[in-house]
Design an enzyme around this catalytic site. Sequence first.
Site, PDB file in Angstrom:
ATOM      1  N   GLU A   1       1.223   5.424   0.962  1.00 12.92           N
ATOM      2  CA  GLU A   1       0.674   6.557   1.729  1.00 12.92           C
ATOM      3  C   GLU A   1       0.927   7.871   0.996  1.00 12.92           C
ATOM      4  O   GLU A   1       2.019   8.119   0.496  1.00 12.92           O
ATOM      5  CB  GLU A   1       1.327   6.586   3.115  1.00 12.92           C
ATOM      6  CG  GLU A   1       0.745   7.661   4.008  1.00 12.92           C
ATOM      7  CD  GLU A   1       1.204   7.514   5.444  1.00 12.92           C
ATOM      8  OE1 GLU A   1       1.003   6.452   6.045  1.00 12.92           O
ATOM      9  OE2 GLU A   1       1.792   8.487   5.955  1.00 12.92           O
TER      10      GLU A   1
ATOM     11  N   PHE B   1      12.754  13.863  10.809  1.00 15.94           N
ATOM     12  CA  PHE B   1      11.609  12.957  11.001  1.00 15.94           C
ATOM     13  C   PHE B   1      11.969  11.861  12.010  1.00 15.94           C
ATOM     14  O   PHE B   1      11.169  11.503  12.866  1.00 15.94           O
ATOM     15  CB  PHE B   1      11.246  12.247   9.692  1.00 15.94           C
ATOM     16  CG  PHE B   1      10.454  13.068   8.709  1.00 15.94           C
ATOM     17  CD1 PHE B   1      10.112  14.392   8.950  1.00 15.94           C
ATOM     18  CD2 PHE B   1      10.040  12.492   7.507  1.00 15.94           C
ATOM     19  CE1 PHE B   1       9.381  15.119   8.016  1.00 15.94           C
ATOM     20  CE2 PHE B   1       9.305  13.211   6.571  1.00 15.94           C
ATOM     21  CZ  PHE B   1       8.986  14.528   6.829  1.00 15.94           C
TER      22      PHE B   1
ATOM     23  N   ASP C   1      -0.557  13.325  16.121  1.00 13.30           N
ATOM     24  CA  ASP C   1       0.635  13.927  16.746  1.00 13.30           C
ATOM     25  C   ASP C   1       0.226  15.058  17.661  1.00 13.30           C
ATOM     26  O   ASP C   1      -0.626  15.872  17.319  1.00 13.30           O
ATOM     27  CB  ASP C   1       1.578  14.442  15.650  1.00 13.30           C
ATOM     28  CG  ASP C   1       2.428  13.309  15.103  1.00 13.30           C
ATOM     29  OD1 ASP C   1       2.789  12.421  15.897  1.00 13.30           O
ATOM     30  OD2 ASP C   1       2.714  13.318  13.894  1.00 13.30           O
TER      31      ASP C   1
ATOM     32  N   HIS D   1       3.928  -1.076   3.652  1.00 10.38           N
ATOM     33  CA  HIS D   1       3.226   0.196   3.434  1.00 10.38           C
ATOM     34  C   HIS D   1       4.321   1.226   3.166  1.00 10.38           C
ATOM     35  O   HIS D   1       5.155   1.485   4.041  1.00 10.38           O
ATOM     36  CB  HIS D   1       2.445   0.538   4.711  1.00 10.38           C
ATOM     37  CG  HIS D   1       1.634   1.789   4.647  1.00 10.38           C
ATOM     38  ND1 HIS D   1       0.446   1.887   3.968  1.00 10.38           N
ATOM     39  CD2 HIS D   1       1.837   3.021   5.211  1.00 10.38           C
ATOM     40  CE1 HIS D   1      -0.063   3.102   4.106  1.00 10.38           C
ATOM     41  NE2 HIS D   1       0.768   3.815   4.854  1.00 10.38           N
TER      42      HIS D   1
ATOM     43  N   SER E   1       0.862  -1.189   0.000  1.00  8.96           N
ATOM     44  CA  SER E   1       0.000   0.000   0.000  1.00  8.96           C
ATOM     45  C   SER E   1       0.896   1.236   0.000  1.00  8.96           C
ATOM     46  O   SER E   1       2.076   1.158   0.380  1.00  8.96           O
ATOM     47  CB  SER E   1      -0.912  -0.016   1.233  1.00  8.96           C
ATOM     48  OG  SER E   1      -0.169  -0.313   2.399  1.00  8.96           O
TER      49      SER E   1
HETATM   50  P1  FAD Z   1      -1.764   5.577  20.614  1.00  7.42           P
HETATM   51  O1  FAD Z   1      -1.778   4.157  20.244  1.00  7.42           O
HETATM   52  O2  FAD Z   1      -2.956   6.156  21.298  1.00  7.42           O
HETATM   53  O3  FAD Z   1      -0.471   5.807  21.536  1.00  7.42           O
HETATM   54  C1  FAD Z   1       0.021   7.113  21.767  1.00  7.42           C
HETATM   55  C2  FAD Z   1       0.943   7.124  22.979  1.00  7.42           C
HETATM   56  O4  FAD Z   1       0.178   7.013  24.168  1.00  7.42           O
HETATM   57  C3  FAD Z   1       1.953   5.976  23.052  1.00  7.42           C
HETATM   58  O5  FAD Z   1       3.100   6.484  23.675  1.00  7.42           O
HETATM   59  C4  FAD Z   1       1.267   4.949  23.930  1.00  7.42           C
HETATM   60  O6  FAD Z   1       2.206   4.126  24.588  1.00  7.42           O
HETATM   61  C5  FAD Z   1       0.547   5.863  24.916  1.00  7.42           C
HETATM   62  N1  FAD Z   1      -0.724   5.339  25.430  1.00  7.42           N
HETATM   63  C6  FAD Z   1      -1.690   4.700  24.746  1.00  7.42           C
HETATM   64  N2  FAD Z   1      -2.741   4.422  25.562  1.00  7.42           N
HETATM   65  C7  FAD Z   1      -2.421   4.925  26.783  1.00  7.42           C
HETATM   66  C8  FAD Z   1      -3.096   5.003  28.043  1.00  7.42           C
HETATM   67  N3  FAD Z   1      -4.319   4.491  28.204  1.00  7.42           N
HETATM   68  N4  FAD Z   1      -2.457   5.612  29.075  1.00  7.42           N
HETATM   69  C9  FAD Z   1      -1.220   6.139  28.913  1.00  7.42           C
HETATM   70  N5  FAD Z   1      -0.530   6.098  27.743  1.00  7.42           N
HETATM   71  C10 FAD Z   1      -1.138   5.508  26.704  1.00  7.42           C
HETATM   72  N6  FAD Z   1      -0.133  11.384  12.753  1.00  7.42           N
HETATM   73  C11 FAD Z   1      -0.978  12.339  12.295  1.00  7.42           C
HETATM   74  O7  FAD Z   1      -1.165  13.363  12.943  1.00  7.42           O
HETATM   75  N7  FAD Z   1      -1.642  12.156  11.113  1.00  7.42           N
HETATM   76  C12 FAD Z   1      -1.514  11.042  10.369  1.00  7.42           C
HETATM   77  O8  FAD Z   1      -2.133  10.918   9.308  1.00  7.42           O
HETATM   78  C13 FAD Z   1      -0.624  10.011  10.834  1.00  7.42           C
HETATM   79  N8  FAD Z   1      -0.471   8.853  10.164  1.00  7.42           N
HETATM   80  C14 FAD Z   1       0.288   7.836  10.697  1.00  7.42           C
HETATM   81  C15 FAD Z   1       0.345   6.601  10.046  1.00  7.42           C
HETATM   82  C16 FAD Z   1       1.098   5.553  10.573  1.00  7.42           C
HETATM   83  C17 FAD Z   1       1.116   4.228   9.861  1.00  7.42           C
HETATM   84  C18 FAD Z   1       1.838   5.751  11.777  1.00  7.42           C
HETATM   85  C19 FAD Z   1       2.702   4.645  12.346  1.00  7.42           C
HETATM   86  C20 FAD Z   1       1.785   6.980  12.423  1.00  7.42           C
HETATM   87  C21 FAD Z   1       1.012   8.024  11.912  1.00  7.42           C
HETATM   88  N9  FAD Z   1       0.890   9.264  12.548  1.00  7.42           N
HETATM   89  C22 FAD Z   1       0.051  10.231  12.068  1.00  7.42           C
HETATM   90  C23 FAD Z   1       1.636   9.514  13.787  1.00  7.42           C
HETATM   91  C24 FAD Z   1       0.804   9.163  15.035  1.00  7.42           C
HETATM   92  O9  FAD Z   1      -0.383   9.902  15.073  1.00  7.42           O
HETATM   93  C25 FAD Z   1       1.682   9.492  16.224  1.00  7.42           C
HETATM   94  O10 FAD Z   1       2.747   8.584  16.324  1.00  7.42           O
HETATM   95  C26 FAD Z   1       0.923   9.627  17.537  1.00  7.42           C
HETATM   96  O11 FAD Z   1       1.789  10.284  18.447  1.00  7.42           O
HETATM   97  C27 FAD Z   1       0.488   8.297  18.131  1.00  7.42           C
HETATM   98  O12 FAD Z   1      -0.584   7.772  17.486  1.00  7.42           O
HETATM   99  P2  FAD Z   1      -1.125   6.306  17.841  1.00  7.42           P
HETATM  100  O13 FAD Z   1      -2.350   6.107  17.088  1.00  7.42           O
HETATM  101  O14 FAD Z   1      -0.039   5.323  17.720  1.00  7.42           O
HETATM  102  O15 FAD Z   1      -1.468   6.528  19.393  1.00  7.42           O
END
Ligand code: FAD
Length: 286
Positions: free
Chosen positions: A11, A213, A103, A263, A9
């Site tokens: 991005e 990055f 982020d 990806h 895929s």
């Molecule tokens: P989560 O899984 O919620 O985790 C975030 C952090 O919180 C981690 O450190 C985790 O350990 C911690 N955590 C989770 N649950 C808890 C809890 N209950 N209590 C305490 N800590 C907790 N960012 C963008 O803004 N836009 C995008 O389009 C984008 N696309 C992405 C695509 C991919 C494939 C990847 C890998 C990343 C992408 N990102 C994007 C970056 C991503 O949004 C960031 O890395 C963000 O900081 C974490 O997102 P997550 O969904 O992994 O968060």
Amino acid sequence: MAAELAQFSFELFPPRTPEGVGKLPNIAAALAAVQPKYFSVTYGAGGSDQDGTYDTVVKVVERTGIEAAPHLTCVGSSRDKIATLLDRYKAAGVKRIVALRGDLPATAMGTGAPGDFHYANELVSFIRERHGDAFQLEVAAYPEMHPQARNPETDFDAFRRKVDAGAHAAITQYFFVADAYFDFIERCAKANISIPVIAGIMPITNHAQLTRFSAACGADIPRYVRLRLEQLQDDKPALLDFGLDVVTRLCESVLKGGAPGIHFYTLNQVEPTMRLWKNLGLPVPH
Ligand code: FAD
């Protein structure tokens, strides 16, 4: 997994300038020539807004006929806004969503997102509650640990919560150390997590950008790669060739080691991903 059985895929990000908007259809068409399983379109990163993501998803599908998956983030959004957006995507025929926290500003390190959903697992639960299996849900995975996590164990627990909430598959943050990916896969197996974990791969095209990055997302650049990129930064063709070799070996290694797919973070560029594609001997339909 053999490369011919793996899924691929690409991005994209929503262009931020009129020039970028003009170029995107041709970029998508050129990438579509190799028939990826789907495109995904980021949201929020770099200041894009939700309309930019929506419009890009719609345009990519129109231009290529290939599925496109919007990224959806918790940051700064409410249940109502996300519910509305999900309905809009469903009406537009979207079948897959990349569900993320998003982020945070550097000042909010170590906290949940502001808004109704603080972590991605809450967003996954919400989508599953409202829409069942209507969307294939992809979540993020961090073989080298999310940079704001307390430690690898709590980060893995966070990943497991996303799987328990109903994620169908995961895409990793990019990495250059194949062993980090294999270690993550092993941890999944030990934890009885069986969803596919697709390797996120970033082509190497620019020394300064990659350094920036990688510092932000916690990707380790091996010392020899860093030193060579530093040395080649003013010789673009040589840097591209070196980066291509490094990332080709990485892709070969993860595919040979069983990755169910790759990806590619294309950064809206055709050449780097297509050169990798050809180097890997993947099929190019005529
Ligand atoms: P989560 O899984 O919620 O985790 C975030 C952090 O919180 C981690 O450190 C985790 O350990 C911690 N955590 C989770 N649950 C808890 C809890 N209950 N209590 C305490 N800590 C907790 N960012 C963008 O803004 N836009 C995008 O389009 C984008 N696309 C992405 C695509 C991919 C494939 C990847 C890998 C990343 C992408 N990102 C994007 C970056 C991503 O949004 C960031 O890395 C963000 O900081 C974490 O997102 P997550 O969904 O992994 O968060």
